[in-house]
Design a protein around this motif. Sequence first.
Motif, PDB file in Angstrom:
ATOM      1  N   ARG A 235     -50.821  30.681  28.758  1.00 35.77           N
ATOM      2  CA  ARG A 235     -51.446  31.976  29.037  1.00 35.77           C
ATOM      3  C   ARG A 235     -50.945  32.554  30.361  1.00 35.77           C
ATOM      4  O   ARG A 235     -50.785  33.765  30.498  1.00 35.77           O
ATOM      5  CB  ARG A 235     -52.963  31.850  29.098  1.00 35.77           C
TER       6      ARG A 235
ATOM      7  N   SER B  55     -47.364  33.843  29.638  1.00 36.38           N
ATOM      8  CA  SER B  55     -47.308  35.084  28.877  1.00 36.38           C
ATOM      9  C   SER B  55     -47.988  36.211  29.644  1.00 36.38           C
ATOM     10  O   SER B  55     -47.474  37.330  29.741  1.00 36.38           O
ATOM     11  CB  SER B  55     -47.887  34.828  27.476  1.00 36.38           C
TER      12      SER B  55
ATOM     13  N   GLN C  98     -45.039  40.421  21.441  1.00 37.68           N
ATOM     14  CA  GLN C  98     -45.336  39.000  21.299  1.00 37.68           C
ATOM     15  C   GLN C  98     -44.533  38.237  22.346  1.00 37.68           C
ATOM     16  O   GLN C  98     -43.410  38.625  22.686  1.00 37.68           O
ATOM     17  CB  GLN C  98     -44.963  38.510  19.902  1.00 37.68           C
ATOM     18  N   VAL C  99     -45.116  37.170  22.865  1.00 38.79           N
ATOM     19  CA  VAL C  99     -44.455  36.381  23.913  1.00 38.79           C
ATOM     20  C   VAL C  99     -44.382  34.930  23.460  1.00 38.79           C
ATOM     21  O   VAL C  99     -45.403  34.348  23.100  1.00 38.79           O
ATOM     22  CB  VAL C  99     -45.227  36.464  25.252  1.00 38.79           C
ATOM     23  N   GLU C 100     -43.195  34.376  23.456  1.00 37.30           N
ATOM     24  CA  GLU C 100     -43.047  32.939  23.172  1.00 37.30           C
ATOM     25  C   GLU C 100     -42.776  32.204  24.468  1.00 37.30           C
ATOM     26  O   GLU C 100     -41.950  32.660  25.273  1.00 37.30           O
ATOM     27  CB  GLU C 100     -41.871  32.690  22.211  1.00 37.30           C
ATOM     28  N   THR C 101     -43.417  31.075  24.656  1.00 32.32           N
ATOM     29  CA  THR C 101     -43.273  30.371  25.932  1.00 32.32           C
ATOM     30  C   THR C 101     -42.880  28.911  25.703  1.00 32.32           C
ATOM     31  O   THR C 101     -43.165  28.328  24.648  1.00 32.32           O
ATOM     32  CB  THR C 101     -44.591  30.378  26.736  1.00 32.32           C
TER      33      THR C 101
ATOM     34  N   LYS D 163     -39.856  41.788  21.816  1.00 36.75           N
ATOM     35  CA  LYS D 163     -40.174  40.361  21.910  1.00 36.75           C
ATOM     36  C   LYS D 163     -39.814  39.863  23.306  1.00 36.75           C
ATOM     37  O   LYS D 163     -38.839  40.334  23.897  1.00 36.75           O
ATOM     38  CB  LYS D 163     -39.355  39.604  20.853  1.00 36.75           C
TER      39      LYS D 163
ATOM     40  N   GLU E 207     -36.564  34.614  31.637  1.00 34.85           N
ATOM     41  CA  GLU E 207     -37.168  35.383  30.557  1.00 34.85           C
ATOM     42  C   GLU E 207     -36.085  36.177  29.846  1.00 34.85           C
ATOM     43  O   GLU E 207     -35.157  36.676  30.472  1.00 34.85           O
ATOM     44  CB  GLU E 207     -38.254  36.317  31.114  1.00 34.85           C
TER      45      GLU E 207
ATOM     46  N   TYR F 199     -39.403  36.143  25.629  1.00 32.46           N
ATOM     47  CA  TYR F 199     -39.344  34.672  25.680  1.00 32.46           C
ATOM     48  C   TYR F 199     -39.421  34.238  27.145  1.00 32.46           C
ATOM     49  O   TYR F 199     -38.718  34.801  27.990  1.00 32.46           O
ATOM     50  CB  TYR F 199     -38.041  34.157  25.066  1.00 32.46           C
TER      51      TYR F 199
END
Lengths: 153, 747
Positions: B653, B656, B696-699, B635, B620, B637
């Motif tokens: 889901r 995140s 915000q979470v980008e996966t 942010k 992460e 990742y």
Amino acid sequence: MRLTVDGTTHEVDVEDDMPLLWVLRDEIGIKGVKYGCGIAQCGACTVHVDGVAVRSCQTWAIDAVGAEVTTINGLGTPEAMHAVQAAWAEHQVAQCGYCQSGQIMQAASMLAQIPNPTDEEIDAEMSGNLCRCGTYPQIRAAIVTAAAKLREA
Amino acid sequence: MGRGKTIARRAFLIGSAAVVGGVAFGAYLVKRPLENPLLADLAEGEAALTEYVRITADGVTLITPRADKGQGAYQVQAMLIAEELDIDLDQVTMEPGPPAAAYYNTALSEEAPGFMPTDDGFGANSMRSIMQAAMKVMGVQITGGSTTTADAWEKLRVAGAVARETLKAAAARETGVAVAQMTTARGAVILPDGTKIPYVDLAETAADIQPVEDVTLKDPSAWRYIGKPVQRFDIAAKSTGTQDYGIDFELDGMLHATVVTNPRKGGACWWINGDEALAMRGVQAVVPVTGGFGVIADNTWRAFQAAKVVTAGWSKAPYAAEQADHWAALEAAFSKDGQDSQYRDDGDIEAALAAGDVVQAEYRAPYLAHAPLEPINATVRVAADRVDVWTGTQVPRFVQAEVAKITGHDADNVHVHVLVMGGSFGHRLELDVCKQAAEIALTVPNTPIKLTYSREEDMAQDYTRQIAMARMRGTVKDGQVESLDLGIAMPSVVASQMGRLGLSVPGPDAQIVAGAWEQPFGIPNYRVTGYRAEELAPISSWRSVGASTNGFFHDCALDEVIHAAGADPMAERIRLMWDDASRAVLEAVAELSGWDGPSMGPDRGRGVGFCMSFGVPCAEVVEVTNTEAGIKIDKVYVVSNVGQVVDPETLARQMSGGALWGLGHAISSEITHFDGMTEQVNFDGFEAMRLYQAPQVETRALELGDHVRGMGEPAVPPAAAALANAIFAATGTRLREMPFRNHFKFV
């Protein structure tokens, strides 16, 4: 006492100070309203009294007499969802889903008053509702979608 | 591909049995030798089969034995069966599996003690198979350890395939058409002339024939569900308040109850006085339960109110009363006597430390509550010949056994109905609530009793995440990490948890060093030592268990040494990594986050955290700004390797949500003790992440290698580390103890 919930009148025989939450759940049988903390820290029990979001765990039954109480179950149904519920489904917000009744009721009340909320307004209005699964990014996205839909309507 | 056949023979046997009005497909408990035909020794109706698929004239039912706590487990299990059965999810009903030995969870044994998840060598695999055999004998139907997907991956697809091929054979018998000429789709066998025979019409014939076990699993190119985004089947209900949870369960004539037990967890209750409570409206009884009392009333709130006026005499805590003494016990464990394991000892750590300037530091992580938003609850009805338990549980077999001991029924007559859970995070691996509900229900036979914990009782009695400490030392050489020595002290989670079931587990507790010792870094001198502290307050598995503390310790320790070396945090981790999938995960998170060093300008910084837990490498990157008002997480990742994505939405889901779970607790949460009691008993004291703090979470999920892994936990351990490392980059301050808000404000 007589309570009007989701458009239906119910005659209930309860103590004046029984929280609305427990009248709804255990006396009237509306289970969409959730118990999470009992001290207005989590927002799972949020309902509308005359259109305004309140924590039903901190609202005495007697204070809801004469008012219109709306619960998640009266806001919309799986067949006919409210715009906020439809946005929640579209964004697949729920994980365990337990907090989402309260989140949706809080968001619906906010959008009725602030049709086009800023990020800061969303922060301020929604931060009293706790989600343990971490669906906050999806909640934020669903609010933006619902707001746009409601403005079109 | 003949792989399906091999799998079916090797790991388990899928067969069929007649049920009322149709046929069921499922697994047999005992592994039988190959030469022994599966059904030869089975009499008609013999209950050796545990169902996964049931087909009757009424419809098709998929049975999903792993519990759904919100992580989407029912969905994933149903997708795997439906993929091979050739049926659509809108055509089936889903039923959680009842307690049954054949639902044993083989994937839990993948975490065999002492072998790294990256180790496929003979020793590791034979140890895993010993564990697997033990799981089977014990019949442990557990949802936990991020094992649902791994466990279900082969079993449920084979079950679906066996059912499909047997239904085709049934159609062949009825029509005379050759099986090879048939196809299947949307719950029907299709004949060459286009005639569709619904599965439900073939159920009785299928029950009558030998199941077709030589099945071939579909080629991935033919998958319709696996790896494709689908709408979660429970999403409409969960968006409209129509999803019922355990707490919503109701039966005619049911009474409500609550309990209060000694606030010093596990302590005795000497006496109770319920006179005042009994005079209150709606209160029917005040009864003793183990360690406390229960109140029976006609309404949950009345039970809560009455419980507040019952007086009781409590014994002292069976553990250190003050928080400072808990920390002292951990400090004391760092000794030869306290050493529990040393699974990693590469190179010559003592010589390396003696040779260079040593970076050293101490880390701490507090007790944490599980606190799922639905307080724990159970409904129990005790009758002369049977007991019924309705509850959200991760361990239905244990519930069955423990309730049977209390009520005196045979376990076979205790029926556990698993209900949907409003979160768990490990909380519902414990079953005190079921035992207490049984104790109360036993006093009012034939009356269903719904026991609901108040939030205060739920948090005060929670068996929390372990408290833990780490001490690290490291050296650098020529701008690279030369050595890392990490010692971790904590009480044994496994001993505490299994102890409550009357079981003792010999040998070291691998959880004490999980998320640390097995990290695939090629550091020349590298040692990880586990120290076992005395048993303190009772503890339990909390989302990601040992790795929840150790991921923070290990990765931050490594980050400190990398900084001392003057190397880039991302580049040096990648350089040190010898596991290909883990390196790919780091490279992907660097690419996704646009990593170009820890600094992002004035008052801004980013940090990387890496942890392999439950066999899943997860990296992460967290970006923060040190604003006037406090630290803001901008942010996040998240990248991991799960081998095979089954349900991309659910997986994203979990990635995140897991990262936010790790971040939220690292920022705000702790449980402390005073006079033997938990000081935080509601969300005012035990704070959790709020929407305004959530970034915000980008996966991104990678699909490398042969192992299929679950993602319920692995996103948790790297999160706190990535945040601490980011805050260091932005402020120059190293955070070495949680919660971080004791050192910085967060906005």
